[in-house]
Design a protein around this motif. Structure first.
Motif, mmCIF file in Angstrom:
data_model
loop_
_atom_site.group_PDB
_atom_site.id
_atom_site.type_symbol
_atom_site.label_atom_id
_atom_site.label_comp_id
_atom_site.label_asym_id
_atom_site.label_seq_id
_atom_site.Cartn_x
_atom_site.Cartn_y
_atom_site.Cartn_z
ATOM 1 N N GLY A 63 40.999 56.092 43.873
ATOM 2 C CA GLY A 63 41.978 55.369 43.083
ATOM 3 C C GLY A 63 42.207 55.944 41.708
ATOM 4 O O GLY A 63 41.792 57.056 41.378
ATOM 5 N N LEU A 105 41.502 55.769 48.175
ATOM 6 C CA LEU A 105 41.953 54.410 47.907
ATOM 7 C C LEU A 105 42.914 54.382 46.729
ATOM 8 O O LEU A 105 42.836 55.217 45.829
ATOM 9 C CB LEU A 105 40.761 53.503 47.597
ATOM 10 C CG LEU A 105 39.700 53.353 48.693
ATOM 11 C CD1 LEU A 105 38.548 52.499 48.193
ATOM 12 C CD2 LEU A 105 40.305 52.761 49.954
ATOM 13 N N GLY A 106 43.817 53.399 46.737
ATOM 14 C CA GLY A 106 44.733 53.229 45.626
ATOM 15 C C GLY A 106 45.517 54.493 45.342
ATOM 16 O O GLY A 106 46.176 55.052 46.227
ATOM 17 N N GLY A 107 45.420 54.980 44.114
ATOM 18 C CA GLY A 107 46.121 56.208 43.754
ATOM 19 C C GLY A 107 45.644 57.403 44.558
ATOM 20 O O GLY A 107 46.417 58.335 44.813
ATOM 21 N N GLU A 110 47.597 57.251 47.682
ATOM 22 C CA GLU A 110 48.985 57.634 47.424
ATOM 23 C C GLU A 110 49.121 59.142 47.233
ATOM 24 O O GLU A 110 50.142 59.725 47.619
ATOM 25 C CB GLU A 110 49.516 56.870 46.218
ATOM 26 C CG GLU A 110 49.663 55.381 46.512
ATOM 27 C CD GLU A 110 50.202 54.596 45.341
ATOM 28 O OE1 GLU A 110 51.297 54.021 45.466
ATOM 29 O OE2 GLU A 110 49.520 54.548 44.298
ATOM 30 N N ASN A 128 45.006 50.628 50.211
ATOM 31 C CA ASN A 128 45.606 50.300 48.913
ATOM 32 C C ASN A 128 45.233 48.879 48.502
ATOM 33 O O ASN A 128 45.933 47.919 48.824
ATOM 34 C CB ASN A 128 47.127 50.449 48.970
ATOM 35 C CG ASN A 128 47.553 51.884 49.116
ATOM 36 O OD1 ASN A 128 47.752 52.362 50.232
ATOM 37 N ND2 ASN A 128 47.671 52.590 48.009
ATOM 38 N N GLU A 130 45.400 47.474 45.630
ATOM 39 C CA GLU A 130 45.944 47.189 44.300
ATOM 40 C C GLU A 130 46.210 45.713 44.041
ATOM 41 O O GLU A 130 45.997 45.225 42.922
ATOM 42 C CB GLU A 130 47.237 47.993 44.068
ATOM 43 C CG GLU A 130 47.018 49.444 43.698
ATOM 44 C CD GLU A 130 46.949 50.375 44.901
ATOM 45 O OE1 GLU A 130 47.098 51.595 44.718
ATOM 46 O OE2 GLU A 130 46.724 49.871 46.029
ATOM 47 N N ALA A 137 50.863 48.907 44.484
ATOM 48 C CA ALA A 137 50.773 50.357 44.727
ATOM 49 C C ALA A 137 52.135 50.961 44.395
ATOM 50 O O ALA A 137 53.028 51.019 45.247
ATOM 51 C CB ALA A 137 50.390 50.624 46.178
#
Length: 249
Positions: A63, A105-107, A110, A128, A130, A137
């Motif tokens: 993340g 995870l998260g960022g 992405e 994600n 978030e 996200a």
């Protein structure tokens, strides 16, 4: 200037490895790492090569850096710190490969979604979370994930916090391949070998045409083909193909 140690760049003739190097923070993407990735993107835009992205220490990227994220305000969100970066990675001229060991995870997820290919290990976990932190996200997952895995599963991940195991991610083709940790980087190189065996300009233009909006087709396809039809490499490769075919008769 960003700390060069947060991103280790390993140069090759036809590929480059970007090693996220914040293992003590599970490679959380902070402003310094984001700046280093922007610099690496600039190099990959000037000298197009296949890009392989891997995390140090048994984690891809867990993340964004929550310590920094907690203090960000409205204007920071409108700057699109991560969304701008991941969109730039998605639009790099040559294909990109995420090599996922452990958490994405998260960022971090992405970042993986922004790549053209993803190879994982059995310990890979992708999701994600978030909304559990009071945010969304916003760096591509809210629209890119549905294109990758379909709307129903994307909503489970984004709205219900589902974290995919490696087997689940492989089953829905979010992971192109599943390998043991000791084989992860070799698997990335094998895929890079398959890509770089093809004509570089044909690969670049195919990626660009693939990403073109629906209204641009078929004109953009024909335009790219017109460029390739005039290249020496097209003639050389087709001549070699015909000569091999003649020898096998």
């Amino acid at each position: 200037m960003p700390d060069p140690e947060v991103l280790l760049v390993e140069e090759g003739a036809d590929r480059v490895v970007w090693r996220l190097n914040r293992p003590e923070r599970r490679n959380a993407i902070d402003q310094e790492l984001a700046s280093a990735l922007h610099e690496a993107c600039a190099d990959a835009e000037r000298d197009p090569r296949v890009v392989l992205i891997v995390g140090a220490g048994g984690t891809f990227a867990a993340g964004a850096d929550i310590g920094q994220l907690r203090d960000r305000r409205r204007d920071d969100a409108l700057r699109g710190i991560n969304s701008t970066l991941f969109d730039r990675i998605h639009r790099l001229p040559m294909p990109t490969i995420a090599l996922i060991d452990g958490y994405a995870l998260g960022g971090g997820a992405e970042l993986a979604y922004a790549c053209d290919f993803r190879i994982g290990t059995p310990s890979a976990r992708i999701g994600n979370p978030e909304t559990g932190l009071g945010i969304l996200a916003a760096a591509g997952a809210a629209w890119r994930l549905a294109a990758l895995v379909g709307e129903p599963l994307a909503k489970e991940i984004l709205l219900a916090g589902r974290i995919l195991t490696a087997d689940e991610a492989r089953a829905v083709r979010l992971l192109n391949e599943l390998v043991e940790p000791s084989d992860l980087e070799a698997a990335g190189d094998r895929l890079a070998d398959r890509i770089t065996a093809n004509a570089p300009l044909a690969t670049r233009l195919t990626k660009a045409v693939f990403a073109a909006p629906p209204g641009a087709h078929p004109f953009v396809d024909d335009l790219a083909q017109a460029v390739l039809f005039e290249t020496d490499e097209k003639r050389t490769r087709m001549t070699a193909f015909l000569e091999r075919k003649d020898r096998t008769r």
